[in-house]
Scaffold this motif. Structure first.
Motif, PDB file in Angstrom:
ATOM      1  N   LEU A 121       0.832  -1.201   0.000  1.00 53.51           N
ATOM      2  CA  LEU A 121       0.000   0.000   0.000  1.00 53.51           C
ATOM      3  C   LEU A 121       0.869   1.254   0.000  1.00 53.51           C
ATOM      4  N   ALA A 122       1.940   1.252   0.771  1.00 53.64           N
ATOM      5  CA  ALA A 122       2.833   2.415   0.811  1.00 53.64           C
ATOM      6  C   ALA A 122       3.463   2.660  -0.556  1.00 53.64           C
ATOM      7  N   GLN A 123       3.886   1.602  -1.220  1.00 52.73           N
ATOM      8  CA  GLN A 123       4.479   1.748  -2.550  1.00 52.73           C
ATOM      9  C   GLN A 123       3.446   2.257  -3.556  1.00 52.73           C
ATOM     10  N   LEU A 124       2.235   1.734  -3.456  1.00 54.12           N
ATOM     11  CA  LEU A 124       1.150   2.188  -4.328  1.00 54.12           C
ATOM     12  C   LEU A 124       0.835   3.661  -4.067  1.00 54.12           C
ATOM     13  N   ALA A 125       0.814   4.046  -2.800  1.00 54.92           N
ATOM     14  CA  ALA A 125       0.527   5.438  -2.438  1.00 54.92           C
ATOM     15  C   ALA A 125       1.595   6.371  -3.010  1.00 54.92           C
ATOM     16  N   GLN A 126       2.837   5.947  -2.958  1.00 53.78           N
ATOM     17  CA  GLN A 126       3.907   6.771  -3.525  1.00 53.78           C
ATOM     18  C   GLN A 126       3.761   6.885  -5.037  1.00 53.78           C
ATOM     19  N   ALA A 127       3.472   5.763  -5.683  1.00 51.63           N
ATOM     20  CA  ALA A 127       3.326   5.783  -7.146  1.00 51.63           C
ATOM     21  C   ALA A 127       2.131   6.633  -7.568  1.00 51.63           C
ATOM     22  N   ALA A 128       1.061   6.580  -6.795  1.00 53.87           N
ATOM     23  CA  ALA A 128      -0.155   7.336  -7.119  1.00 53.87           C
ATOM     24  C   ALA A 128      -0.107   8.764  -6.578  1.00 53.87           C
ATOM     25  N   LYS A 129       0.968   9.090  -5.879  1.00 53.65           N
ATOM     26  CA  LYS A 129       1.104  10.416  -5.258  1.00 53.65           C
ATOM     27  C   LYS A 129      -0.123  10.729  -4.394  1.00 53.65           C
ATOM     28  N   ASP A 130      -0.432   9.766  -3.493  1.00 52.13           N
ATOM     29  CA  ASP A 130      -1.597   9.866  -2.629  1.00 52.13           C
ATOM     30  C   ASP A 130      -1.139  10.018  -1.179  1.00 52.13           C
ATOM     31  N   ALA A 132      -2.708  10.742   1.568  1.00 50.92           N
ATOM     32  CA  ALA A 132      -3.575  10.163   2.603  1.00 50.92           C
ATOM     33  C   ALA A 132      -3.279   8.674   2.779  1.00 50.92           C
ATOM     34  N   LEU A 133      -3.111   7.958   1.673  1.00 50.48           N
ATOM     35  CA  LEU A 133      -2.778   6.533   1.768  1.00 50.48           C
ATOM     36  C   LEU A 133      -1.388   6.333   2.356  1.00 50.48           C
ATOM     37  N   LEU A 134      -0.455   7.182   1.958  1.00 55.65           N
ATOM     38  CA  LEU A 134       0.902   7.084   2.489  1.00 55.65           C
ATOM     39  C   LEU A 134       0.896   7.357   3.993  1.00 55.65           C
TER      40      LEU A 134
END
Length: 166
Positions: A121-130, A132-134
């Protein structure tokens, strides 16, 4: 809405809910082992808090956490009983030490699976520039890592005592 985000949130929600339940059962089953009982109770509270935070994040994104698993979602496979029964599983009614080792192993595997999901999830949040998820992953993942370290430490501490006494 990114389907990957929904998948990750569902996997984490199920995994943290599952781990909280396992920790509560282990705390109850091993009341005589005071450290196990008290620490497992505290760690279950952490997982329940993670469940609440994941649910709030999912609600903000209109992700239904109660729905069926996504096609291709293998997260539940981590929590399924293992095909090969160990010595502990066949004799747990007779030996509380082996039951404790089995319980600690299952907790460790569940916490490790959750840790991997938090990392994804952290990697996805970084890729999506999100952010809140990060923020969610950054707040919850360290506690999950602490859960894995505790289970690993308890396995290291208890296994020599239990296994040499057989």
């Amino acid at each position: 809405m990114n389907d990957g985000i929904a998948l990750a949130l569902r996997a984490l929600h199920r995994g943290e809910r599952n781990l909280a339940g396992k920790l509560e059962r282990v705390a109850d089953r091993h009341r005589a082992e005071h450290e196990i009982h008290h620490v497992a109770t505290d760690l279950a509270g952490w997982s329940r808090e993670h469940v609440r935070r994941i649910a709030a994040t999912a609600a903000d994104r209109e992700v239904d956490l109660t729905g069926p698993a996504e096609a291709g979602d293998a997260s539940d496979a981590v929590f399924a009983p293992h095909g090969n029964r160990s010595i502990a599983e066949t004799t747990d009614a007779l030996d509380p030490g082996l039951l404790l080792l089995r319980d600690l192993r299952e907790l460790h595997l569940s916490a490790t699976a959750n840790s991997l999901h938090w990392e994804m999830l952290a990697q996805l949040a970084q890729a999506a520039k999100d952010p809140a998820l990060l923020s969610l992953a950054s707040a919850c993942h360290p506690r999950t890592l602490r859960q894995t370290r505790w289970t690993n430490t308890m396995i290291k501490t208890m296994s020599p005592q239990v296994l040499t006494s057989l």
